[in-house]
Design a protein around this motif. Structure first.
Motif, mmCIF file in Angstrom:
data_model
loop_
_atom_site.group_PDB
_atom_site.id
_atom_site.type_symbol
_atom_site.label_atom_id
_atom_site.label_comp_id
_atom_site.label_asym_id
_atom_site.label_seq_id
_atom_site.Cartn_x
_atom_site.Cartn_y
_atom_site.Cartn_z
ATOM 1 N N THR A 141 0.841 -1.187 0.000
ATOM 2 C CA THR A 141 0.000 0.000 0.000
ATOM 3 C C THR A 141 0.883 1.246 0.000
ATOM 4 O OG1 THR A 141 -1.775 -1.146 1.150
ATOM 5 C CG2 THR A 141 -1.739 1.262 1.343
ATOM 6 N N VAL B 24 2.770 1.501 5.888
ATOM 7 C CA VAL B 24 2.273 2.121 4.664
ATOM 8 C C VAL B 24 3.409 2.934 4.060
ATOM 9 C CG1 VAL B 24 0.615 3.795 3.727
ATOM 10 C CG2 VAL B 24 -0.084 2.233 5.555
ATOM 11 N N ILE C 225 -4.182 0.707 -2.664
ATOM 12 C CA ILE C 225 -4.344 -0.291 -1.618
ATOM 13 C C ILE C 225 -3.796 -1.581 -2.198
ATOM 14 C CG2 ILE C 225 -5.971 -1.636 -0.243
ATOM 15 C CD1 ILE C 225 -5.709 1.235 0.675
ATOM 16 N N PHE D 5 -2.430 -5.078 2.448
ATOM 17 C CA PHE D 5 -3.681 -4.791 3.152
ATOM 18 C C PHE D 5 -4.764 -5.788 2.772
ATOM 19 C CE2 PHE D 5 -7.803 -3.008 3.826
ATOM 20 C CZ PHE D 5 -7.699 -2.349 5.043
#
Length: 127
Positions: free
Chosen positions: A38, A91, A106, A110
């Motif tokens: 992500t 992230v 995304i 995730f």
């Protein structure tokens, strides 16, 4: 369950980032099963008022067409797609699209960890 938008041949959604009591909504994020990690546009670090820590990592990733981008990988308290939330997820923050049409991706990190189901007919994502 979160609705997805199908535009420009891609699936778009919104994501909520939460860290140290601050929260920001990021719109125009692509659900990308081809992305291993992500990544969010680095501008959103300012909105979260997140500084740099010794535990942050500098990473390189290659995008569409082989363009290599640098990003900083940070651990956030929580990342949510509507009712689907993950805590303490790393992230990447950096540049995704030089034309600034996309605010994030995304990735599979995730999607697989949260065990979401993507309904392409109903254009929804849920777990």
């Amino acid at each position: 369950m979160q609705n997805l938008q199908f535009k420009n041949g891609l699936l778009y959604t919104s994501v909520r980032l939460i860290h140290n009591g601050k929260e920001v909504i990021v719109n125009d994020v692509i659900v990308d099963t081809g992305a291993s990690h992500t990544i969010i546009l680095s501008d959103y670090l300012l909105d979260l008022d997140v500084g740099f820590l010794d535990t942050d990592e500098l990473v390189k990733s290659s995008g569409y067409g082989g363009i290599v981008f640098s990003a900083v990988r940070k651990k956030l308290d929580r990342v949510c797609l509507e009712g689907v939330c993950l805590e303490h997820i790393k992230v990447d923050f950096g540049e995704i699209d030089p034309y600034e049409r996309v605010n994030g991706l995304i990735g599979l990190d995730f999607l697989m960890r949260s065990k979401v189901v993507i309904d392409l007919e109903g254009l929804t994502i849920s777990n």
